[in-house]
Design an enzyme around this catalytic site. Sequence first.
Site, short mmCIF file in Angstrom:
data_model
loop_
_atom_site.label_atom_id
_atom_site.label_comp_id
_atom_site.label_asym_id
_atom_site.label_seq_id
_atom_site.Cartn_x
_atom_site.Cartn_y
_atom_site.Cartn_z
N VAL A 179 0.60 -1.16 0.15
CA VAL A 179 0.21 -0.08 -0.12
C VAL A 179 1.20 1.43 -0.27
O VAL A 179 -0.03 2.26 -0.23
CB VAL A 179 -0.62 0.05 1.35
N ASP A 180 2.14 0.70 -0.34
CA ASP A 180 3.19 2.21 -0.04
C ASP A 180 2.95 3.02 -1.85
O ASP A 180 3.85 4.40 -1.20
CB ASP A 180 4.58 1.84 0.73
N HIS A 227 -4.84 -3.82 -2.58
CA HIS A 227 -4.81 -3.66 -0.77
C HIS A 227 -4.53 -2.08 -0.86
O HIS A 227 -5.24 -1.99 -0.19
CB HIS A 227 -3.76 -4.35 -0.23
N CYS A 251 -13.75 8.65 3.43
CA CYS A 251 -14.76 8.96 4.59
C CYS A 251 -15.27 7.38 4.35
O CYS A 251 -15.47 7.06 3.78
CB CYS A 251 -15.98 9.70 4.23
#
Length: 248
Positions: free
Chosen positions: A104-105, A120, A128
């Site tokens: 997720v980086d 991911h 939100c």
Amino acid sequence: MTDFPADFLRHLKSAERVVVLTGAGVSQESGLRTFRDDPIGLWAQYKPEELATPEAFAANPKLVWDWYAWRREAAQNARPNAGHYALVELEKRVPQFTLVTQNVDGFHRAAGSQNVLELHGNIRRVRCSVCGAFADAWTDDGANVPTCLQCGGLLRPDVIWFGESLPQAELQSAVEAARICHVFFSIGTSVVVQPAASLARAAQKEGAVLVEINAETTPLTQTADFAFRGKSGEILPRLIEALTLPSR
Ligand code: NAD
Ligand code: ZN
């Protein structure tokens, strides 16, 4: 001379479609911790599995927000490593190249990889938790979880938590790419989180050559056609070098 088996290089050089699946291990040399390394410091008392869930966010949103804020900062202060850049080079050499990542980086895109499927999500984005609106900017006063400008709901990282479904379009594309590829690489992933293992197995079942690069053995090592033990930031640049040498 290279230390890669000649038949492995031959497969890779002639492959028209290649899929690379990456996990937290490829970012380890950028200084980002993997989940299954021994945790140290501030978060040692928590297991990622206990923080990266919708239930954890509902029960203690501030704790979860802060954990991600800490990981986001670590990612923003770090840089892609030689392994990420070698994958950019590999993409240039393969007619159809798909990079599927569980990370997720955001490092693969930052390094320059083009065809990237993020299974991911991405820690650099937030959305939100109520209305789903994305937020590019937010104010974190340190005391409260930032809220949505549209509806006042709590903001959350745009990542997939344990128990949540993966983005369907990305998953579909990944499954399709795995099914038709000639070579499938599994790099720096423990292949314990689905669909990592099933993607690799589906590829192999459909005839792809399965290759693993990992610092340790995994459930995939036994069945892989080729397994290279070591750091991806060292092995991948050597692989690009080997591909540029004339065949023996
Ligand atoms: P994991 O932590 O389960 O496994 C990491 C794997 O990488 C291990 O098999 C380890 O042996 C290997 N490894 C460690 N250092 C390496 C190196 N330098 N070179 C090659 N291999 C190395 O991670 P995972 O399989 O990606 O799955 C766990 C989940 O963790 C995923 O859902 C992912 O989203 C999340 N995660 C992401 C990041 C990130 O984005 N950087 C960091 C931690 C966890
Ligand atoms: Zn909202």
